[in-house]
Design a protein around this motif. Structure first.
Motif, PDB file in Angstrom:
ATOM      1  N   PHE A  92       0.834  -1.197   0.000  1.00 49.53           N
ATOM      2  CA  PHE A  92       0.000   0.000   0.000  1.00 49.53           C
ATOM      3  C   PHE A  92       0.874   1.255   0.000  1.00 49.53           C
ATOM      4  CE2 PHE A  92      -2.772  -3.265   1.658  1.00 49.53           C
ATOM      5  CZ  PHE A  92      -4.004  -2.956   1.089  1.00 49.53           C
ATOM      6  N   MET A  93       0.365   2.288  -0.662  1.00 45.24           N
ATOM      7  CA  MET A  93       1.031   3.594  -0.715  1.00 45.24           C
ATOM      8  C   MET A  93       0.014   4.653  -0.300  1.00 45.24           C
ATOM      9  SD  MET A  93       3.759   2.358  -2.564  1.00 45.24           S
ATOM     10  CE  MET A  93       4.608   3.610  -3.511  1.00 45.24           C
ATOM     11  N   GLY A  94       0.383   5.505   0.647  1.00 39.95           N
ATOM     12  CA  GLY A  94      -0.493   6.599   1.044  1.00 39.95           C
ATOM     13  C   GLY A  94      -0.324   7.792   0.123  1.00 39.95           C
ATOM     14  N   LEU A  95      -1.445   8.400  -0.296  1.00 42.27           N
ATOM     15  CA  LEU A  95      -1.419   9.548  -1.205  1.00 42.27           C
ATOM     16  C   LEU A  95      -1.848  10.806  -0.467  1.00 42.27           C
ATOM     17  CD1 LEU A  95      -3.125   7.918  -4.328  1.00 42.27           C
ATOM     18  CD2 LEU A  95      -0.670   8.248  -3.946  1.00 42.27           C
ATOM     19  N   ARG A  96      -1.094  11.872  -0.655  1.00 42.03           N
ATOM     20  CA  ARG A  96      -1.422  13.146  -0.009  1.00 42.03           C
ATOM     21  C   ARG A  96      -1.014  14.285  -0.928  1.00 42.03           C
ATOM     22  NH1 ARG A  96       1.528  13.075   4.790  1.00 42.03           N
ATOM     23  NH2 ARG A  96      -0.241  12.316   5.985  1.00 42.03           N
ATOM     24  N   LYS A  97      -1.901  15.265  -1.080  1.00 38.46           N
ATOM     25  CA  LYS A  97      -1.549  16.434  -1.874  1.00 38.46           C
ATOM     26  C   LYS A  97      -0.511  17.272  -1.150  1.00 38.46           C
ATOM     27  CE  LYS A  97      -4.748  18.711  -4.039  1.00 38.46           C
ATOM     28  NZ  LYS A  97      -5.971  19.511  -4.252  1.00 38.46           N
ATOM     29  N   LYS A  98       0.404  17.819  -1.936  1.00 38.29           N
ATOM     30  CA  LYS A  98       1.451  18.655  -1.372  1.00 38.29           C
ATOM     31  C   LYS A  98       0.867  19.983  -0.913  1.00 38.29           C
ATOM     32  CE  LYS A  98       6.309  19.701  -2.250  1.00 38.29           C
ATOM     33  NZ  LYS A  98       7.398  19.663  -3.244  1.00 38.29           N
ATOM     34  N   PRO A  99       1.363  20.541   0.189  1.00 33.93           N
ATOM     35  CA  PRO A  99       0.852  21.833   0.645  1.00 33.93           C
ATOM     36  C   PRO A  99       0.912  22.886  -0.458  1.00 33.93           C
ATOM     37  CG  PRO A  99       2.322  20.892   2.285  1.00 33.93           C
ATOM     38  CD  PRO A  99       2.400  20.005   1.086  1.00 33.93           C
ATOM     39  N   GLY A 100      -0.148  23.666  -0.569  1.00 26.91           N
ATOM     40  CA  GLY A 100      -0.198  24.730  -1.560  1.00 26.91           C
ATOM     41  C   GLY A 100      -0.968  24.374  -2.808  1.00 26.91           C
ATOM     42  N   VAL A 101      -1.283  23.080  -2.994  1.00 27.24           N
ATOM     43  CA  VAL A 101      -2.068  22.674  -4.169  1.00 27.24           C
ATOM     44  C   VAL A 101      -3.510  23.109  -3.960  1.00 27.24           C
ATOM     45  CG1 VAL A 101      -2.874  20.715  -5.552  1.00 27.24           C
ATOM     46  CG2 VAL A 101      -0.558  20.715  -4.589  1.00 27.24           C
ATOM     47  N   GLU A 102      -4.094  23.680  -5.002  1.00 30.90           N
ATOM     48  CA  GLU A 102      -5.444  24.227  -4.894  1.00 30.90           C
ATOM     49  C   GLU A 102      -6.455  23.138  -4.576  1.00 30.90           C
ATOM     50  OE1 GLU A 102      -6.632  26.453  -8.263  1.00 30.90           O
ATOM     51  OE2 GLU A 102      -4.866  27.770  -8.253  1.00 30.90           O
ATOM     52  N   VAL A 103      -7.407  23.492  -3.701  1.00 26.85           N
ATOM     53  CA  VAL A 103      -8.491  22.579  -3.354  1.00 26.85           C
ATOM     54  C   VAL A 103      -9.375  22.382  -4.586  1.00 26.85           C
ATOM     55  CG1 VAL A 103     -10.556  22.291  -1.923  1.00 26.85           C
ATOM     56  CG2 VAL A 103      -8.462  23.249  -0.935  1.00 26.85           C
ATOM     57  N   GLY A 104      -9.731  21.135  -4.858  1.00 33.45           N
ATOM     58  CA  GLY A 104     -10.585  20.838  -5.995  1.00 33.45           C
ATOM     59  C   GLY A 104      -9.840  20.569  -7.281  1.00 33.45           C
ATOM     60  N   GLU A 105      -8.506  20.729  -7.288  1.00 33.16           N
ATOM     61  CA  GLU A 105      -7.745  20.494  -8.511  1.00 33.16           C
ATOM     62  C   GLU A 105      -7.686  19.003  -8.824  1.00 33.16           C
ATOM     63  OE1 GLU A 105      -3.239  21.221 -10.320  1.00 33.16           O
ATOM     64  OE2 GLU A 105      -3.868  22.223  -8.468  1.00 33.16           O
ATOM     65  N   VAL A 106      -7.964  18.644 -10.063  1.00 36.19           N
ATOM     66  CA  VAL A 106      -7.949  17.248 -10.484  1.00 36.19           C
ATOM     67  C   VAL A 106      -6.510  16.795 -10.707  1.00 36.19           C
ATOM     68  CG1 VAL A 106      -8.635  15.614 -12.285  1.00 36.19           C
ATOM     69  CG2 VAL A 106     -10.227  17.391 -11.535  1.00 36.19           C
ATOM     70  N   ILE A 107      -6.158  15.658 -10.125  1.00 42.42           N
ATOM     71  CA  ILE A 107      -4.816  15.100 -10.285  1.00 42.42           C
ATOM     72  C   ILE A 107      -4.953  13.695 -10.866  1.00 42.42           C
ATOM     73  CG2 ILE A 107      -2.716  14.370  -9.098  1.00 42.42           C
ATOM     74  CD1 ILE A 107      -3.210  16.503  -7.024  1.00 42.42           C
ATOM     75  N   ASP A 108      -4.369  13.486 -12.023  1.00 42.13           N
ATOM     76  CA  ASP A 108      -4.492  12.212 -12.742  1.00 42.13           C
ATOM     77  C   ASP A 108      -3.181  11.449 -12.661  1.00 42.13           C
ATOM     78  OD1 ASP A 108      -4.946  10.136 -14.478  1.00 42.13           O
ATOM     79  OD2 ASP A 108      -6.011  11.359 -15.953  1.00 42.13           O
ATOM     80  N   ILE A 109      -3.220  10.250 -12.063  1.00 43.42           N
ATOM     81  CA  ILE A 109      -1.993   9.452 -11.929  1.00 43.42           C
ATOM     82  C   ILE A 109      -2.092   8.134 -12.698  1.00 43.42           C
ATOM     83  CG2 ILE A 109      -1.394  10.451  -9.702  1.00 43.42           C
ATOM     84  CD1 ILE A 109      -2.461   7.932  -8.374  1.00 43.42           C
ATOM     85  N   ARG A 110      -3.054   8.032 -13.605  1.00 41.66           N
ATOM     86  CA  ARG A 110      -3.217   6.788 -14.352  1.00 41.66           C
ATOM     87  C   ARG A 110      -2.002   6.493 -15.229  1.00 41.66           C
ATOM     88  NH1 ARG A 110      -9.177   7.970 -16.595  1.00 41.66           N
ATOM     89  NH2 ARG A 110      -8.172  10.016 -16.794  1.00 41.66           N
ATOM     90  N   VAL A 111      -1.397   7.519 -15.801  1.00 34.25           N
ATOM     91  CA  VAL A 111      -0.200   7.307 -16.633  1.00 34.25           C
ATOM     92  C   VAL A 111       0.926   6.717 -15.795  1.00 34.25           C
ATOM     93  CG1 VAL A 111       1.588   8.448 -17.986  1.00 34.25           C
ATOM     94  CG2 VAL A 111      -0.804   9.131 -18.265  1.00 34.25           C
ATOM     95  N   ALA A 112       1.107   7.245 -14.581  1.00 33.14           N
ATOM     96  CA  ALA A 112       2.175   6.761 -13.697  1.00 33.14           C
ATOM     97  C   ALA A 112       1.973   5.300 -13.331  1.00 33.14           C
ATOM     98  CB  ALA A 112       2.245   7.624 -12.444  1.00 33.14           C
ATOM     99  N   THR A 113       0.752   4.931 -12.950  1.00 34.54           N
ATOM    100  CA  THR A 113       0.500   3.546 -12.547  1.00 34.54           C
ATOM    101  C   THR A 113       0.629   2.585 -13.720  1.00 34.54           C
ATOM    102  OG1 THR A 113      -1.894   3.881 -12.828  1.00 34.54           O
ATOM    103  CG2 THR A 113      -0.979   4.241 -10.632  1.00 34.54           C
ATOM    104  N   GLN A 114       0.194   3.018 -14.907  1.00 34.35           N
ATOM    105  CA  GLN A 114       0.292   2.145 -16.081  1.00 34.35           C
ATOM    106  C   GLN A 114       1.751   1.931 -16.475  1.00 34.35           C
ATOM    107  OE1 GLN A 114      -2.173   0.465 -17.349  1.00 34.35           O
ATOM    108  NE2 GLN A 114      -0.833  -0.516 -18.852  1.00 34.35           N
TER     109      GLN A 114
END
Length: 598
Positions: A427-449
């Motif tokens: 398991f890997m815990g995911l957390r947005k970095k401080p300063g990232v706008e609330v509601g911003e869409v983050i897509d990591i499908r390319v990374a996992t694939q």
């Protein structure tokens, strides 16, 4: 006169921060600390220690016989066969004297120049071991950064490396610390020899070996309990912690273990990363092996937490640390520093330092990495490969999100006992970095694939049935098998306490619309503000309660806190240091001394 002699000795690059000796208070605290370590099962019993010595001796007999067989097979004279020799030496925690029950024994086989790694070690010795009674789970990894054979010998885990040195006959009294042993050696051999050479050098460079060992045992126990002990996944391993502890021992040469543990967190919460931690100067010899030097090697400039080995060729032992794992470790350092300050002020006890970190309560979002294989042997090889590459998943997530998302691995595997197939899960815990706008869409499908494709395509021993799946899960979707019984009890207890508090607030009309206050945010720094994260499935809520301070800001904030605790300690007779300004000046001196390497 004795005090003058102690002050004249300098073990590191800079002068010590303090020569203060332990008071009765610190001596009592050290006894309490050792009791906690004993109760925590950190020390091994005499019977287990004897068994390990017997196993090492049996392994010596095996490799000596193997070298004689290889010598005869290659057509050498009877005299050469009679004199043929190989050594078994230990490194890592065993050589440092801090191994515990159940820990691996890191061993190195040193053989003559005509006995090679590829054929003689990984084929002939492998075939000998595979036919031996008592040897199980034999796994050769010839293409690793440091080639190794892993196996269990009479139930004890062994990591066996091989180094071929420029001797026709290897003497029993071979001096590994002498740099002549590196002549004509290839890089895998140099890396294999490095473990022993580094361990010996560390023990030479600390002012008090026993205090160093007790402190290192404590820090290893703490790191395991807090989920930041795993070099392979990007956290700290045994050698990394040994080097960090050794540097603190150099800065406080007269301190006992209770003082050193406290100073460890005090120093490294304020360390100016990526300024390197070094026990001695880096020396570039004429043997031609690369050493850690950001001026010449562009890749060295990307290291986040350089911890440099003290033996030639000097290397960064913590090159696997990423932005995500450094952020996770710094949070744990700050938490531990606060607890240690409370301990020195008699406001807390050592037990609080070793409270386990609740990984699955600390994030709102997770990546679940499931791997399967057809049988136990295939799974052992498959999961070893996947675990060694988990760091790449962290780096890919950081890169594809332009550093907006932190991906922190849990440094252990999980097994669903209800499933019949050979499998395990990470398991890997995911957390947005401080300063990232609330509601911003983050897509990591390319990374996992990309990660899944590389895992399969780059594994030369892949066979049908070896599969990997990466999925995104929310905290409330986590499988039940990741929660131990005490975890569930603690969660139920917390829920019960929270419910009691809520009922009391309702009675006293201290809640508005029945909504919990800001203190109800998760301890991992997550709030309930809405955001979106696109992975392999779904969307989720995530956010931030606060941002991590920059090293400069952190130093400023810590200075304020430290000056209070130091002055209070002085008034109670617990310490005689000059406060945090002395520590800050010392750390700035570290930067000045090592600035040529940045």
């Amino acid at each position: 006169m004795e005090n003058v002699k102690v002050r004249a000795k300098q073990f590191g690059l800079t002068k010590p921060i303090s020569y203060v000796k332990p008071t009765d208070f610190h001596i009592r605290r050290s006894f309490e600390l050792e009791k906690v370590l004993w109760d925590g099962g950190v020390y091994q019993v005499e019977e287990e220690a004897r068994k390990r010595e017997e196993i090492i001796e049996k392994l010596r007999v095996v490799v000596k016989s193997w070298v004689k067989q290889v010598t005869r097979w290659k057509g050498y004279t009877d005299k050469m066969v009679e004199n043929a020799n190989a050594l078994i030496v230990t490194f890592g925690s065993y050589r440092l004297g801090v191994h515990g029950p159940g820990s691996d024994i890191d061993t190195l086989c040193i053989g003559p120049s005509y006995v090679n790694r590829e054929e003689d070690f990984f084929i002939r010795l492998h075939n000998i071991l595979i036919g031996m009674e008592g040897v199980s789970e034999l796994l050769p990894i010839p293409h690793a950064h440091v080639p190794v054979m892993k196996f269990k010998f009479e139930g004890v885990s062994i990591d066996l490396l091989y180094a071929s040195v420029s001797h026709l006959v290897v003497p029993d009294d071979l001096d590994i610390s002498n740099e002549s042993i590196l002549y004509e050696a290839d890089e895998p051999t140099v890396r294999s020899l490095s473990g022993c050479r580094v361990a010996d050098q560390i023990l030479r460079l600390v002012p008090n070996v026993e205090h160093f060992r007790t402190t290192l045992r404590c820090l290893k126990f703490w790191a395991k309990r807090r989920g930041v002990y795993s070099n392979v996944t990007g956290f700290l391993g045994g050698v990394n912690l040994a080097l960090l502890v050794a540097r603190v021992c150099q800065l406080y040469p007269n301190a006992n273990p209770s003082m050193l543990v406290s100073r460890f967190f005090r120093v490294y919460t304020q360390w100016h990363w990526p300024n390197p931690v070094m026990l001695c100067p880096i020396e570039d010899k004429e043997l031609g092996f690369p050493v850690w030097d950001p001026r010449r090697n562009p890749l060295d400039r990307n290291h986040h937490m350089p911890i440099i080995t003290p033996a030639y060729p000097n290397m960064n032992s913590s090159y696997s640390v990423s932005t995500s794992t450094l952020e996770a470790m710094m949070k744990q350092f700050h938490t531990a520093n606060k607890i240690c300050n409370d301990i020195e002020l008699n406001k807390s006890s050592w037990g609080a330092l070793f409270e386990p970190f609740l990984f699955f309560r600390s994030y709102q979002n997770y990546l679940q990495v499931d791997i399967t294989a057809t049988d136990a042997d295939d799974l052992r090889a498959w999961k070893g490969w996947v675990e060694s590459r988990l760091r790449q998943l962290t780096l890919k997530v950081e890169r594809c999100t332009i550093g907006k998302l932190l991906c922190v691995p849990c440094p252990r595997e999980y097994v669903d006992t209800s499933r019949q197939c050979c499998h395990c899960t990470y398991f890997m815990g995911l957390r947005k970095k401080p300063g990232v706008e609330v509601g911003e869409v983050i897509d990591i499908r390319v990374a996992t694939q990309e990660f899944k494709e590389e895992i399969v395509n780059m594994f030369s021993f892949w066979t049908p049935g070896m599969e990997i799946h990466v999925s995104h899960v929310l905290k409330n979707q986590l499988p039940s098998y990741v929660f131990p019984d005490e975890y569930r009890k603690r969660s139920q207890s917390s829920k019960s306490i929270n419910q009691q508090h809520q009922n009391k607030r309702k009675i006293n009309s201290e809640m508005v619309d029945g909504k919990p206050s800001a203190s109800g945010c998760m301890s991992g720094g997550m709030s309930n503000s809405s955001s979106q994260l696109k992975a392999d499935m779904g969307s989720c809520k995530t956010g931030y309660k606060r941002r991590r301070l920059t090293p400069e800001e952190g130093s400023c904030e810590e200075s304020k806190g430290l000056s209070v605790s130091e002055s209070e300690s002085e008034s109670d007779g617990l310490a005689k240091e000059k406060g945090s300004s002395l520590l800050q000046n010392a750390l700035l001196k570290e930067v000045e001394v090592s600035e040529n390497f940045l």
